[in-house]
Design a protein around this motif. Structure first.
Motif, mmCIF file in Angstrom:
data_model
loop_
_atom_site.group_PDB
_atom_site.id
_atom_site.type_symbol
_atom_site.label_atom_id
_atom_site.label_comp_id
_atom_site.label_asym_id
_atom_site.label_seq_id
_atom_site.Cartn_x
_atom_site.Cartn_y
_atom_site.Cartn_z
ATOM 1 N N LEU A 14 0.819 -1.213 0.000
ATOM 2 C CA LEU A 14 0.000 0.000 0.000
ATOM 3 C C LEU A 14 0.855 1.265 0.000
ATOM 4 C CD1 LEU A 14 -2.997 -0.979 2.300
ATOM 5 C CD2 LEU A 14 -2.834 -1.053 -0.186
ATOM 6 N N LEU A 17 1.531 1.711 -3.546
ATOM 7 C CA LEU A 17 0.307 2.159 -4.199
ATOM 8 C C LEU A 17 0.047 3.634 -3.886
ATOM 9 C CD1 LEU A 17 -2.035 0.553 -5.737
ATOM 10 C CD2 LEU A 17 -3.322 0.866 -3.625
ATOM 11 N N GLU A 20 2.307 5.724 -6.073
ATOM 12 C CA GLU A 20 1.852 5.713 -7.472
ATOM 13 C C GLU A 20 0.657 6.637 -7.680
ATOM 14 O OE1 GLU A 20 0.918 1.640 -8.458
ATOM 15 O OE2 GLU A 20 2.928 1.016 -7.799
ATOM 16 N N ASN A 21 -0.246 6.643 -6.704
ATOM 17 C CA ASN A 21 -1.487 7.413 -6.857
ATOM 18 C C ASN A 21 -1.462 8.746 -6.116
ATOM 19 O OD1 ASN A 21 -3.529 5.474 -8.296
ATOM 20 N ND2 ASN A 21 -2.403 4.228 -6.828
ATOM 21 N N GLU A 22 -0.301 9.094 -5.592
ATOM 22 C CA GLU A 22 -0.123 10.326 -4.828
ATOM 23 C C GLU A 22 -1.188 10.505 -3.749
ATOM 24 O OE1 GLU A 22 0.140 13.371 -7.785
ATOM 25 O OE2 GLU A 22 2.078 12.665 -8.504
ATOM 26 N N LEU A 23 -1.336 9.486 -2.927
ATOM 27 C CA LEU A 23 -2.343 9.523 -1.864
ATOM 28 C C LEU A 23 -1.786 10.210 -0.627
ATOM 29 C CD1 LEU A 23 -3.592 5.827 -2.101
ATOM 30 C CD2 LEU A 23 -4.608 7.840 -3.182
ATOM 31 N N HIS A 27 -7.925 5.623 4.318
ATOM 32 C CA HIS A 27 -8.909 5.584 5.410
ATOM 33 C C HIS A 27 -9.359 4.178 5.746
ATOM 34 C CE1 HIS A 27 -9.135 9.926 5.135
ATOM 35 N NE2 HIS A 27 -9.207 9.785 3.822
ATOM 36 N N ILE A 111 -9.119 -0.052 -1.494
ATOM 37 C CA ILE A 111 -8.849 0.874 -0.389
ATOM 38 C C ILE A 111 -9.677 2.140 -0.615
ATOM 39 C CG2 ILE A 111 -6.492 0.051 -0.014
ATOM 40 C CD1 ILE A 111 -5.514 2.589 -1.480
ATOM 41 N N ALA A 112 -9.964 2.828 0.488
ATOM 42 C CA ALA A 112 -10.592 4.143 0.371
ATOM 43 C C ALA A 112 -9.527 5.152 0.809
ATOM 44 C CB ALA A 112 -11.826 4.227 1.247
ATOM 45 N N ALA A 113 -9.287 6.135 -0.032
ATOM 46 C CA ALA A 113 -8.181 7.041 0.276
ATOM 47 C C ALA A 113 -8.439 8.446 -0.245
ATOM 48 C CB ALA A 113 -6.905 6.495 -0.354
ATOM 49 N N THR A 114 -7.629 9.382 0.256
ATOM 50 C CA THR A 114 -7.686 10.742 -0.283
ATOM 51 C C THR A 114 -6.296 11.153 -0.716
ATOM 52 O OG1 THR A 114 -7.512 11.461 2.005
ATOM 53 C CG2 THR A 114 -9.664 11.676 0.964
ATOM 54 N N ASN B 3 -13.833 13.932 -0.562
ATOM 55 C CA ASN B 3 -13.157 13.542 -1.795
ATOM 56 C C ASN B 3 -12.462 12.181 -1.687
ATOM 57 O OD1 ASN B 3 -11.332 14.464 -0.002
ATOM 58 N ND2 ASN B 3 -10.101 15.608 -1.472
ATOM 59 N N VAL B 4 -12.999 11.371 -0.746
ATOM 60 C CA VAL B 4 -12.442 10.019 -0.599
ATOM 61 C C VAL B 4 -12.744 9.214 -1.856
ATOM 62 C CG1 VAL B 4 -12.653 7.826 0.640
ATOM 63 C CG2 VAL B 4 -12.617 9.970 1.907
ATOM 64 N N ARG B 5 -11.729 8.571 -2.380
ATOM 65 C CA ARG B 5 -11.993 7.717 -3.555
ATOM 66 C C ARG B 5 -11.642 6.269 -3.216
ATOM 67 N NH1 ARG B 5 -6.915 8.398 -7.389
ATOM 68 N NH2 ARG B 5 -5.493 9.399 -5.950
ATOM 69 N N VAL B 6 -12.345 5.386 -3.908
ATOM 70 C CA VAL B 6 -12.087 3.972 -3.700
ATOM 71 C C VAL B 6 -11.201 3.471 -4.832
ATOM 72 C CG1 VAL B 6 -13.159 1.680 -3.606
ATOM 73 C CG2 VAL B 6 -14.217 3.610 -2.419
ATOM 74 N N ILE B 7 -10.102 2.872 -4.455
ATOM 75 C CA ILE B 7 -9.190 2.344 -5.476
ATOM 76 C C ILE B 7 -9.239 0.824 -5.429
ATOM 77 C CG2 ILE B 7 -6.778 2.240 -6.250
ATOM 78 C CD1 ILE B 7 -6.363 4.945 -4.827
ATOM 79 N N VAL B 9 -7.812 -2.664 -5.833
ATOM 80 C CA VAL B 9 -6.444 -3.184 -5.811
ATOM 81 C C VAL B 9 -6.400 -4.596 -6.393
ATOM 82 C CG1 VAL B 9 -4.397 -3.581 -4.401
ATOM 83 C CG2 VAL B 9 -6.020 -1.792 -3.746
ATOM 84 N N ARG B 11 -5.262 -7.501 -5.453
ATOM 85 C CA ARG B 11 -3.923 -8.067 -5.546
ATOM 86 C C ARG B 11 -3.730 -9.074 -4.409
ATOM 87 N NH1 ARG B 11 0.614 -3.702 -5.001
ATOM 88 N NH2 ARG B 11 -0.361 -2.809 -6.845
#
Lengths: 114, 222
Positions: A14, A17, A20-23, A27, A111-114, B3-7, B9, B11
């Motif tokens: 993670l 990851l 890569e996604n600039e998180l 969360h 994952i849920a992320a910002t 602005n939470v986004r679900v990615i 994975v 994997r």
């Protein structure tokens, strides 16, 4: 048995990851765990809390565990049955010639992320 | 947090290790180094078997041993006494070795000095089976006092091994150990497994084991 070891592996994956996604912040992490994966969910959650809190990106992130059922296939009578209830002996014909179809998965789903 | 986004994975946790292990296997093939991953439960006679194996093959190949243990260097000292290069890998409490730790060990051994590298994995029949170390071949030792039903209890370990050594056959008369049942159970989990009964203490069966190893090492060195 090796819950902490796999948690370190999840954190490494993670972290990559995240780069890569600039998180900024993860969360929650959803894991899919097969019933016979050999990983104990409560130990995994404990190890996760301990290790994730030591990172910037994953601090306080919730670990959500989805359980996937285990299914065994009997080569003799060609039937499928629940592994956890019956083990390796086919409940329909008593054969030992069986193998696991699914149930040992261990995946990071999303994952849920910002 | 709006602005939470679900990615997604999707994997496998083991995927990155599996990839790394395949890479290491390729590197070893290129450097013509054969790596044996030796696994077993504690007390099955790994170190004694290893000492016998080294005696049988040390004139033929340059051998290097990596001893993986949670702590201590007792085993590495025993192996070093045979005259081959031995290093200790401390897993720091971890119950297994992964491909990355194995690569570090191989680096320390130095592939240019070694034809036959042996990884003595942590004594445990569960975790080492789940983590591919990048070894060329996997072997495990099952000793008679552990019982002939172990292949049923630890199916994954038996299914990933190329060879199973059944050790301590000299004490069979004192245990309810059914050799034929044991072989049947192993082959049920892994029809391709090579099974060699041995006694590391007396040396019985070690020749057959050394011959099998020689074949594999020669193939890797071609």
């Amino acid at each position: 048995m090796h819950e902490l070891g796999v948690v370190f592996r999840i954190i490494d994956d993670l972290t990559d990851l995240g780069k890569e996604n600039e998180l900024e912040k993860i969360h929650s992490v959803t894991i899919q765990l097969g019933e016979v994966s050999g990983v104990v969910p409560s130990l995994l959650t404990d190890a996760w809390k301990w290790a994730a809190d030591r990172t910037e990106l994953m601090k306080d992130a919730e670990l959500i565990i989805e359980t996937l059922p285990a299914v065994t296939f009997c080569e003799d009578c060609k039937s499928e049955y629940e592994t956890v209830t019956y083990g390796k002996i086919c409940p329909k014909c008593g054969s030992e010639h069986t193998y696991l179809l699914k149930g040992n998965e261990f995946l990071i789903k999303e994952i849920a992320a910002t | 947090m709006d602005n939470v986004r679900v990615i997604e994975v999707k994997r496998s946790i083991f995927e990155s290790n599996d990839k790394d292990a395949d890479k290491l296997r390729g590197e070893l093939k290129e450097s013509k180094t054969f790596l044996l991953n030796l696994m077993s439960s504690p007390g099955s006679g790994k170190t004694t078997t290893l000492t016998r194996t080294i005696e049988a093959l040390k004139d033929k190949y340059r051998i290097g041993v990596m001893e993986a243990d949670i702590d201590s260097d007792v085993d590495a000292k025993t192996i070093a006494a045979t005259g081959v290069k031995a290093i200790q890998l401390h897993t720091g409490g971890m119950c297994h070795l992964d491909a990355d730790m194995t690569r570090q060990g191989i680096k320390e051994l130095g592939v240019e000095d070694v034809d036959f590298a042996i990884l003595e994995n942590v004594g445990n029949l569960v975790c080492p089976a789940e983590f591919d170390t990048g070894s060329t071949k996997n072997a495990m030792i099952l000793s008679v006092p552990e019982g002939h039903d172990k292949p049923l209890k630890y199916p994954l370990m038996f299914s990933i091994c190329d060879v199973v050594l059944i050790n301590k056959i000299d004490v069979i008369p004192y245990f309810d150990f059914d050799m034929e049942k044991c072989k049947e159970y192993i082959l049920m989990r892994n029809p391709k497994a090579k099974i060699i009964p041995i006694c590391a203490k007396t040396g019985e069966g070690i020749n057959e084991w050394a011959d099998w190893l020689s074949e594999q090492i020669d193939a890797q060195m071609k």
